[in-house]
Design a protein around this motif. Structure first.
Motif, PDB file in Angstrom:
ATOM      1  N   VAL A  11       0.839  -1.206   0.000  1.00 35.19           N
ATOM      2  CA  VAL A  11       0.000   0.000   0.000  1.00 35.19           C
ATOM      3  C   VAL A  11       0.872   1.253   0.000  1.00 35.19           C
ATOM      4  O   VAL A  11       0.607   2.217  -0.732  1.00 35.19           O
ATOM      5  N   ASP A  12       1.936   1.260   0.798  1.00 41.20           N
ATOM      6  CA  ASP A  12       2.838   2.409   0.832  1.00 41.20           C
ATOM      7  C   ASP A  12       3.541   2.604  -0.507  1.00 41.20           C
ATOM      8  O   ASP A  12       3.726   3.727  -0.960  1.00 41.20           O
ATOM      9  N   ALA A  13       3.942   1.513  -1.140  1.00 43.80           N
ATOM     10  CA  ALA A  13       4.618   1.607  -2.440  1.00 43.80           C
ATOM     11  C   ALA A  13       3.690   2.234  -3.478  1.00 43.80           C
ATOM     12  O   ALA A  13       4.086   3.147  -4.216  1.00 43.80           O
ATOM     13  N   ILE A  14       2.469   1.755  -3.530  1.00 45.54           N
ATOM     14  CA  ILE A  14       1.515   2.292  -4.500  1.00 45.54           C
ATOM     15  C   ILE A  14       1.160   3.732  -4.155  1.00 45.54           C
ATOM     16  O   ILE A  14       0.972   4.566  -5.040  1.00 45.54           O
ATOM     17  N   ARG A  15       1.099   4.064  -2.886  1.00 46.48           N
ATOM     18  CA  ARG A  15       0.828   5.444  -2.473  1.00 46.48           C
ATOM     19  C   ARG A  15       1.890   6.391  -3.050  1.00 46.48           C
ATOM     20  O   ARG A  15       1.563   7.460  -3.564  1.00 46.48           O
ATOM     21  N   TRP A  16       3.165   6.003  -3.000  1.00 51.15           N
ATOM     22  CA  TRP A  16       4.237   6.843  -3.546  1.00 51.15           C
ATOM     23  C   TRP A  16       4.067   7.035  -5.048  1.00 51.15           C
ATOM     24  O   TRP A  16       4.243   8.129  -5.572  1.00 51.15           O
ATOM     25  N   ILE A  17       3.715   5.968  -5.755  1.00 50.67           N
ATOM     26  CA  ILE A  17       3.498   6.074  -7.203  1.00 50.67           C
ATOM     27  C   ILE A  17       2.309   6.989  -7.476  1.00 50.67           C
ATOM     28  O   ILE A  17       2.360   7.853  -8.353  1.00 50.67           O
ATOM     29  N   ARG A  18       1.230   6.823  -6.725  1.00 52.38           N
ATOM     30  CA  ARG A  18       0.029   7.638  -6.925  1.00 52.38           C
ATOM     31  C   ARG A  18       0.332   9.121  -6.696  1.00 52.38           C
ATOM     32  O   ARG A  18      -0.137   9.979  -7.443  1.00 52.38           O
ATOM     33  N   ILE A  19       1.102   9.439  -5.667  1.00 57.29           N
ATOM     34  CA  ILE A  19       1.444  10.836  -5.380  1.00 57.29           C
ATOM     35  C   ILE A  19       2.237  11.428  -6.539  1.00 57.29           C
ATOM     36  O   ILE A  19       1.941  12.529  -7.019  1.00 57.29           O
ATOM     37  N   ALA A  20       3.239  10.710  -7.007  1.00 57.13           N
ATOM     38  CA  ALA A  20       4.062  11.205  -8.117  1.00 57.13           C
ATOM     39  C   ALA A  20       3.228  11.359  -9.388  1.00 57.13           C
ATOM     40  O   ALA A  20       3.349  12.358 -10.101  1.00 57.13           O
ATOM     41  N   LEU A  21       2.385  10.383  -9.657  1.00 52.11           N
ATOM     42  CA  LEU A  21       1.564  10.435 -10.866  1.00 52.11           C
ATOM     43  C   LEU A  21       0.555  11.576 -10.807  1.00 52.11           C
ATOM     44  O   LEU A  21       0.373  12.310 -11.781  1.00 52.11           O
ATOM     45  N   ARG A  22      -0.098  11.764  -9.660  1.00 51.31           N
ATOM     46  CA  ARG A  22      -1.037  12.886  -9.526  1.00 51.31           C
ATOM     47  C   ARG A  22      -0.330  14.225  -9.707  1.00 51.31           C
ATOM     48  O   ARG A  22      -0.906  15.173 -10.216  1.00 51.31           O
ATOM     49  N   THR A  23       0.930  14.289  -9.293  1.00 56.94           N
ATOM     50  CA  THR A  23       1.695  15.525  -9.408  1.00 56.94           C
ATOM     51  C   THR A  23       1.927  15.910 -10.866  1.00 56.94           C
ATOM     52  O   THR A  23       1.833  17.082 -11.224  1.00 56.94           O
ATOM     53  N   ALA A  47      -2.503  -3.205  -9.004  1.00 55.45           N
ATOM     54  CA  ALA A  47      -1.080  -3.102  -8.693  1.00 55.45           C
ATOM     55  C   ALA A  47      -0.812  -3.487  -7.239  1.00 55.45           C
ATOM     56  O   ALA A  47       0.145  -4.208  -6.946  1.00 55.45           O
ATOM     57  N   THR A  48      -1.655  -3.037  -6.347  1.00 56.83           N
ATOM     58  CA  THR A  48      -1.499  -3.392  -4.931  1.00 56.83           C
ATOM     59  C   THR A  48      -1.635  -4.896  -4.728  1.00 56.83           C
ATOM     60  O   THR A  48      -0.848  -5.511  -4.012  1.00 56.83           O
ATOM     61  N   ALA A  67       8.603   8.835 -21.851  1.00 58.12           N
ATOM     62  CA  ALA A  67       7.909   7.802 -21.078  1.00 58.12           C
ATOM     63  C   ALA A  67       8.448   7.857 -19.655  1.00 58.12           C
ATOM     64  O   ALA A  67       9.660   7.877 -19.441  1.00 58.12           O
ATOM     65  N   ILE A  68       7.551   7.925 -18.699  1.00 52.36           N
ATOM     66  CA  ILE A  68       7.930   7.927 -17.286  1.00 52.36           C
ATOM     67  C   ILE A  68       7.391   6.637 -16.695  1.00 52.36           C
ATOM     68  O   ILE A  68       6.189   6.368 -16.769  1.00 52.36           O
ATOM     69  N   GLU A  69       8.278   5.846 -16.120  1.00 52.93           N
ATOM     70  CA  GLU A  69       7.872   4.525 -15.634  1.00 52.93           C
ATOM     71  C   GLU A  69       8.142   4.390 -14.142  1.00 52.93           C
ATOM     72  O   GLU A  69       9.204   4.758 -13.661  1.00 52.93           O
ATOM     73  N   TRP A  70       7.156   3.846 -13.452  1.00 55.34           N
ATOM     74  CA  TRP A  70       7.295   3.499 -12.043  1.00 55.34           C
ATOM     75  C   TRP A  70       7.210   1.986 -11.944  1.00 55.34           C
ATOM     76  O   TRP A  70       6.306   1.376 -12.517  1.00 55.34           O
ATOM     77  N   THR A  71       8.123   1.404 -11.211  1.00 54.00           N
ATOM     78  CA  THR A  71       8.113  -0.037 -10.984  1.00 54.00           C
ATOM     79  C   THR A  71       8.198  -0.273  -9.491  1.00 54.00           C
ATOM     80  O   THR A  71       9.030   0.326  -8.806  1.00 54.00           O
TER      81      THR A  71
END
Length: 104
Positions: A11-23, A47-48, A67-71
């Protein structure tokens, strides 16, 4: 640019991706923004679940020729002694942009 962060849960990992993507979503073109909001709304749930099942997940945002990729992937590691904070060691390497100054 490459950066990393370690977190304790999927959940924390996906939260970081979501914050960056929303930004960055407001700067994306219409199609990329639509795809990003679809992932932010429902795709992040898959993803979670993948992470919780021990599998990696990836989200890629495309804009023009970029392309911006989060893994995110589950790993087993020993905490490093120099990491007193929860943020990545490279976090202090980035300087704020003048337009991001709190004085503005």
């Amino acid at each position: 640019m490459v950066a990393s962060i370690d977190v304790a849960t999927a959940v924390d990992a996906i939260r970081w991706i979501r914050i960056a993507l929303r930004t960055i979503t407001p700067a994306l073109d219409r199609a990329a923004s639509h795809d990003a909001w679809a992932w932010l709304t429902t795709g992040q749930l898959d993803a979670t679940q993948l992470l919780q099942a021990g599998k990696p997940c990836t989200y890629t945002a495309h804009h023009a020729t970029t392309a911006i990729e989060w893994t995110a992937r589950p790993v087993t590691f020993l905490a490093l002694a120099h990491r007193a904070a929860r943020r990545p060691a490279c976090a202090d390497a980035f300087s704020p942009r003048p337009w991001m100054s709190p004085a503005l």
